[in-house]
Scaffold this motif. Structure first.
Motif, short mmCIF file in Angstrom:
data_model
loop_
_atom_site.label_atom_id
_atom_site.label_comp_id
_atom_site.label_asym_id
_atom_site.label_seq_id
_atom_site.Cartn_x
_atom_site.Cartn_y
_atom_site.Cartn_z
N ARG A 128 -20.98 -27.37 30.95
CA ARG A 128 -19.46 -27.24 30.43
C ARG A 128 -19.04 -25.97 30.21
N PHE A 129 -20.03 -25.16 30.00
CA PHE A 129 -19.56 -23.71 29.98
C PHE A 129 -19.67 -22.89 31.22
N ASN A 130 -19.79 -23.79 32.29
CA ASN A 130 -19.83 -23.02 33.79
C ASN A 130 -20.96 -22.16 34.10
N TYR A 131 -22.40 -22.56 33.30
CA TYR A 131 -23.63 -21.70 33.64
C TYR A 131 -24.06 -22.36 35.08
N ASP A 132 -24.57 -21.45 35.92
CA ASP A 132 -25.08 -21.93 37.23
C ASP A 132 -26.25 -22.92 36.67
N GLU A 133 -26.16 -24.11 37.63
CA GLU A 133 -27.27 -25.03 37.28
C GLU A 133 -28.73 -24.44 37.54
N ARG A 134 -28.94 -23.46 38.53
CA ARG A 134 -30.21 -22.76 38.85
C ARG A 134 -30.84 -22.26 37.38
N LEU A 135 -29.86 -21.46 36.73
CA LEU A 135 -30.29 -20.90 35.44
C LEU A 135 -30.48 -21.94 34.27
N SER A 136 -29.58 -22.69 34.26
CA SER A 136 -29.63 -23.90 33.15
C SER A 136 -30.86 -24.59 33.41
N THR A 137 -31.22 -25.26 34.34
CA THR A 137 -32.19 -25.89 34.67
C THR A 137 -33.79 -25.03 34.59
N GLY A 138 -33.58 -23.80 35.19
CA GLY A 138 -34.73 -22.99 35.14
C GLY A 138 -35.17 -22.72 33.53
N VAL A 139 -34.28 -22.46 32.80
CA VAL A 139 -34.68 -22.12 31.54
C VAL A 139 -35.05 -23.07 30.84
N VAL A 140 -34.60 -24.28 30.85
CA VAL A 140 -34.89 -25.49 30.35
C VAL A 140 -36.47 -25.78 30.54
N ALA A 141 -36.81 -25.65 31.98
CA ALA A 141 -37.89 -26.09 32.76
C ALA A 141 -39.05 -25.09 31.89
N ALA A 142 -38.90 -23.93 32.23
CA ALA A 142 -39.70 -22.83 31.57
C ALA A 142 -39.78 -22.84 30.16
N GLY A 143 -38.55 -22.90 29.35
CA GLY A 143 -38.64 -22.77 27.95
C GLY A 143 -39.37 -23.91 27.33
N GLY A 144 -39.16 -25.10 27.98
CA GLY A 144 -40.01 -26.39 27.47
C GLY A 144 -41.61 -26.11 27.31
N THR A 145 -42.06 -25.10 28.35
CA THR A 145 -43.41 -25.12 28.24
C THR A 145 -44.10 -24.35 27.21
N LEU A 146 -43.11 -23.66 26.27
CA LEU A 146 -43.44 -23.06 25.08
C LEU A 146 -43.91 -23.92 24.24
N GLY A 147 -43.90 -25.39 24.50
CA GLY A 147 -44.24 -26.42 23.53
C GLY A 147 -45.86 -26.31 23.40
N ILE A 148 -46.36 -25.98 24.47
CA ILE A 148 -48.17 -26.05 24.45
C ILE A 148 -48.37 -24.49 23.89
N LEU A 149 -47.74 -23.56 23.77
CA LEU A 149 -48.17 -22.32 23.48
C LEU A 149 -47.98 -21.96 21.91
N ILE A 150 -46.86 -22.32 21.42
CA ILE A 150 -46.56 -22.25 20.05
C ILE A 150 -47.13 -23.38 19.37
N PRO A 151 -47.80 -23.25 18.50
CA PRO A 151 -48.56 -24.36 17.71
C PRO A 151 -47.35 -25.31 17.04
N PRO A 152 -47.71 -26.47 16.73
CA PRO A 152 -48.85 -27.25 17.25
C PRO A 152 -48.82 -27.37 18.86
#
Ligand code: NA
Ligand code: NA
Lengths: 170, 434, 318
Positions: free
Chosen positions: B134-158
């Motif tokens: 909606r705010f005109n972010y490039d889809e590569r940036l937005s999808t990349g950041v979610v895919a990578a950011g999501g991996t924090l789930g197994i590094l930050i406890p639990p």
């Protein structure tokens, strides 16, 4: 003929999705009742049993519609690299592989259900028979496979139907 | 033909099928099934197919997936996601890539709620991808950041990753959780740095918004209050012992539905279609999870991990080189294998060697979990990328993988930092537990 | 090339697949797998051996192990009847509070099995070992259990219906939590404690978060099985069969139960050494207060199953 088949297939797919969606909502309600009840020392007996089986219902219930909405993920990195003929072949082969996988899954689940009955397997607290849910998974897998076979036939005849009727009418 | 040859051919066939756009789950099911049939027999392949898929479909731990998707869907339908990103935009939108950085922070916060990377990527994807678009972010940036950011789930406890590592190699779960905290924060910071640098280099990736007054910021923040309070209540409920992380997903979904209905933003029809969409996403995600669980016994039966591991640890090179090779192996294996399956197959070989060299097992655990995270986003089998794809159906997978590259490099750099400075991971467990 | 491949596959054909869903370091290796490997090595001179798959490599989790052996994914595996209690109602009589007495647990199970009372619960397989764990104890965080009063109102994790009835009889709230979440649940106070054997404390790292343990309470114990696919057994050479027969039954079961007890001892010692744990051992009088409330649950369960014969046979009273 094919449009009649599709009409019936879409009905079955829609029904399967409805059962799956009910499974999800039941799961949410059961966990909430259990959490609240526990605070008053009245946890819901068998909450875990129900939510697990609700999850099975949802996962298998969603398989057919996920395929119908092309939600099953493929690696499209080389799409532009290959000549059109390869892409055309892929459109035929992919649903065939999918149908084979789901038919094998249905067969395997059928055998597992027979074994569950022999061993009297059930969930651990309120003893929901495991075979019921395995037979349900069999039915839902067969529906998924049928839809994939229809999709393969469409692709072979060169007129892929991409729209899901129930979805566009919604 | 030897078991190892069958294993190798199986993996080659898998790659070929993926290249020809056979859906990932079908390809993995097919190769796993045929491979097990060849290495053992078809009866046991049938048995594993039925038992693995039923067990996973009824797994108490995975129930969080549909529940969190439902929460994300309802938050989107009721406009809560929109107001959350309106608030984020008012506060950090004037910085280039501000929303992507805010998404990293959101992923970090969500990681404190959930032990699974899949659940993190799904929920954050549902909430944030449409908004960044909606705010005109490039889809590569937005999808990349979610895919990578999501991996924090197994590094930050639990973290399910640390729990499995702890149980496999008999280490303290508490120490591992603590050891993941600082590296998790460091990685989140590296992601934000990556976003900032990317947008400095290419401003159109995350266009800067207008400056906003304090009043506008305040008003936007007020609009986001419902979803922020629900999230805080849910996290608080876990740490306060009112419900488990699994139940928290249902509580979060229930609260979002309740508040949405109360505010008149959610009709029964809206709830039904949000639930139905959750079922579709769950089915496609679970099918991949189920198919990956068939590749696992196939590789075990081929004895490839065992043979490769034995070869590796007996190479006549110094310990640090072996450590590097082991981490490299995890990164490479992560390209093809389900992450947690990888641990089960390889740790029994690698762990004794690492301990023999005198390396700290807790530190090694953090390094391993970091490489697992890299595997979640590396092609061709990158679970988190598939997850993001299941949410952003119109974005080609190739573009998501392209978007992930800078974040992958950030992870590599973080890995190097933690290898060079073990204190980053060890200072918390060593000072807080003796 | 070809010759090597042939011998490789021939060697592989005589390997029995033992599947375990836990890491190799688990007590099962020492108590069951190593003795089996040794018996086969001595009996067949290496012609038949065991290919040991650990950590759930051949399929995850304890729930499906029996099914996998029946269907031949693995030739042998082990498990807990308590995870699929609908299959093992009679076997699980051995888990009830007050049933075991002072005899070794495996004697109870084999008394009943040899009398033909449990066979129907083990179709398609040959049981190699049946044994009982060390006694269940209260594993608590921030609550000390000395009397039944102390259990009142506490949230205690249970894994089955009868354990739930026991907790309810004591006035506690039985809570269902997956084993993988126990650590978090204890840490955050979602549950006040749980009931299981001492050896499980080490398996799930519960000593990191629990701090009070109560022993000598009538809470029963946990039963286990190690099974072998019947067809796989029937297809063995005469030597291999003899080697298996020589150890299967009470011999292997004793080895398993001894290993479990040793593990429990070691865990208890390390908890004592850690110094930050309260370990309460009830006197027999204190224990009797619990028995009064708990033993009726046992009687009721046996009555409902109509399993008086199984109960008496197990205890050697028939
Ligand atoms: Na986490
Ligand atoms: Na990968």
């Amino acid at each position: 003929m094919r449009s009649l088949l599709w009409k019936w297939a879409d009905r079955l797919i829609g029904l399967s999705a409805i059962v799956g969606t009910i499974g999800l909502l039941v799961g949410v309600v059961v966990v909430l009742v259990d959490v609240v009840g526990r605070e008053f020392h009245m946890p819901l007996t068998g909450a875990q049993d129900i939510s697990q089986m609700a999850m099975v219902t949802m996962v298998f219930g969603g398989m057919a519609i996920a395929d119908r909405l092309s939600a099953h993920i493929a690696v499209d990195v080389f799409e532009g690299v290959f000549p059109p003929v390869i892409n055309r072949v892929t459109q035929i082969i992919a649903p065939i592989v999918g149908a084979v996988v789901f038919l094998i899954l249905a067969r395997a689940m059928w055998e597992a259900a027979a074994l569950s009955r022999m061993l009297n397997l059930a969930t651990n607290i309120i003893f929901l028979p495991k075979a019921w849910f395995q037979y349900m998974a069999v039915v839902m897998s067969v529906i998924t496979a049928l839809a994939m076979i229809l999709r393969a036939v469409d692709a072979i005849l060169g007129c892929p139907r991409s729209e899901y009727e129930a979805d566009t009418k919604r | 033909m030897s078991d190892i040859a069958i294993g190798g051919i199986g993996m080659a066939v898998l790659l070929a099928m993926l290249a020809f756009r056979i859906p990932v789950a079908f390809a993995m099911f097919f190769v796993g099934f045929v491979g097990i049939s060849l290495l053992h027999n078809s009866a046991s392949a049938m048995s594993l197919l039925a038992s693995e898929s039923f067990t996973l479909a009824s797994s108490q731990e995975l129930v969080v997936i549909p529940l969190f998707i439902l929460m994300g869907n309802v938050a989107t339908v009721t406009g809560m996601s929109r107001r959350l990103y309106d608030a984020a935009y008012a506060i950090v939108g004037s910085f280039r890539g501000g929303l992507a950085s805010a998404t990293v922070i959101g992923c970090g916060g969500f990681a404190a709620l959930s032990g699974s990377s899949v659940a993190s990527a799904l929920t954050m994807g549902k909430v944030s991808l449409g908004e960044m678009k909606r705010f005109n972010y490039d889809e590569r940036l937005s999808t990349g950041v979610v895919a990578a950011g999501g991996t924090l789930g197994i590094l930050i406890p639990p973290s399910t990753g640390f729990v499995i590592y702890a149980i496999l190699v008999e280490q303290s779960i508490g120490r591992l959780f603590l050891a993941g905290v600082l590296p998790g924060l460091l990685l989140a910071a590296m992601f934000i740095l990556t976003v900032t640098m990317l947008c400095y280099w290419k401003p159109e990736f995350g266009p800067a918004g207008p400056k906003t007054s304090l009043r506008q910021k305040g008003r936007a923040f007020l609009g986001a209050a419902p979803i922020v309070s629900i999230t805080l209540l849910t996290i608080g409920g876990i740490y306060g012992g009112f419900f488990s992380p699994v139940e928290a997903a249902a509580v979060g979904a229930g609260l979002v539905i309740f508040v949405g209905a109360l505010m008149g933003h959610l009709s029964l029809k809206g709830l039904w279609s949000a639930a139905r969409e959750s079922v579709v996403t769950t089915a496609s995600v679970m099918l991949i999870v189920m198919s990956a669980s068939l590749i696992n016994p196939f590789l075990a039966l081929s004895h490839i991990p065992q043979v490769a591991g034995d070869f590796l640890v007996n190479l006549p090179v110094p310990p640090l080189a072996i450590l590097m090779l082991i981490l490299l192996t995890y990164v490479v294996l992560g390209c093809f294998l389900d992450s947690l399956a990888m641990l089960v197959l390889t740790l029994p070989i690698f762990f004794p060697v690492i301990v023999n060299f005198g390396y700290d097992p807790i530190w090694f655990g953090v390094l391993v979990v970091l490489t697992l995270e890299m595997g979640l986003i590396s092609p061709p089998v990158g679970m988190n990328v598939f997850i993001v794809k299941s949410v952003a159906k119109d974005v080609p997978l190739g573009r998501i993988f392209a978007g992930v590259i800078p974040f992958f490099l950030a992870m590599l750099l973080t890995l190097a930092i933690i290898v060079a400075f073990p204190q980053v991971s060890l200072i918390l467990p060593n000072t807080m537990i003796n | 090339g070809v010759a090597a491949a042939v011998t490789f596959s021939a060697a592989a054909a005589d390997s029995l697949k033992f599947a375990s869903w836990v890491p190799a370091a688990h007590t099962i290796t020492e108590g069951v797998v190593d003795p089996l490997i040794k018996a086969l090595e001595e009996g067949t001179g290496g012609a038949t051996d065991i290919d040991y798959f650990t950590g759930g490599e051949l399929g995850a989790g304890p729930l499906e192990q029996y099914v996998r052996v029946v269907q031949g994914v693995a030739d042998m595996s082990w498990g807990l009847p308590g995870y699929t209690s609908s299959q093992f109602p009679k076997t699980m009589i051995s888990e009830l509070p007050g049933v075991k007495g002072d005899k070794p647990g495996y004697e109870l199970l084999w008394n009943a099995y040899d009398a033909g009372l449990l066979e129907k619960e083990f179709p398609g397989v040959k049981p190699l070992a049946l044994w009982l764990s060390e006694p269940n104890v209260f594993i608590m965080k921030d609550h000390e259990i000395r009397t039944p009063e102390d259990v009142k109102g506490l949230k205690i994790r249970v894994s089955g219906t009868i354990a739930g009835d026991v907790i309810a009889a004591l006035g506690g709230t039985p809570v269902q939590i997956p084993a993988g979440e126990l650590y978090n649940a204890l840490q955050t106070g979602l549950i006040d404690g749980l009931v299981t054997g001492t050896s499980a404390i080490g398996d799930f790292k519960l000593d990191e978060v629990a701090n009070s343990y109560t022993y000598n309470v009538p809470l029963g114990q946990i039963s286990f099985y190690t099974i072998m696919n019947q067809a796989a057994y029937d297809g063995l050479s005469a030597e291999a069969k003899a080697a298996i027969d020589g150890i299967a039954g009470r011999t292997l079961s004793k080895s398993a139960e001894d290993a479990w007890n040793r593990k429990a001892e070691a865990v208890l010692e390390s908890m004592k050494a850690a110094g930050d744990n309260t370990i309460i051992v009830l006197s027999d009088e204190e224990s009797a207060a619990f028995e009064e409330l708990v033993l009726p649950v046992t009687d009721k369960a046996i009555g409902q199953l109509g399993a008086e014969e199984v109960y008496k046979t197990m205890r050697g009273e028939m």
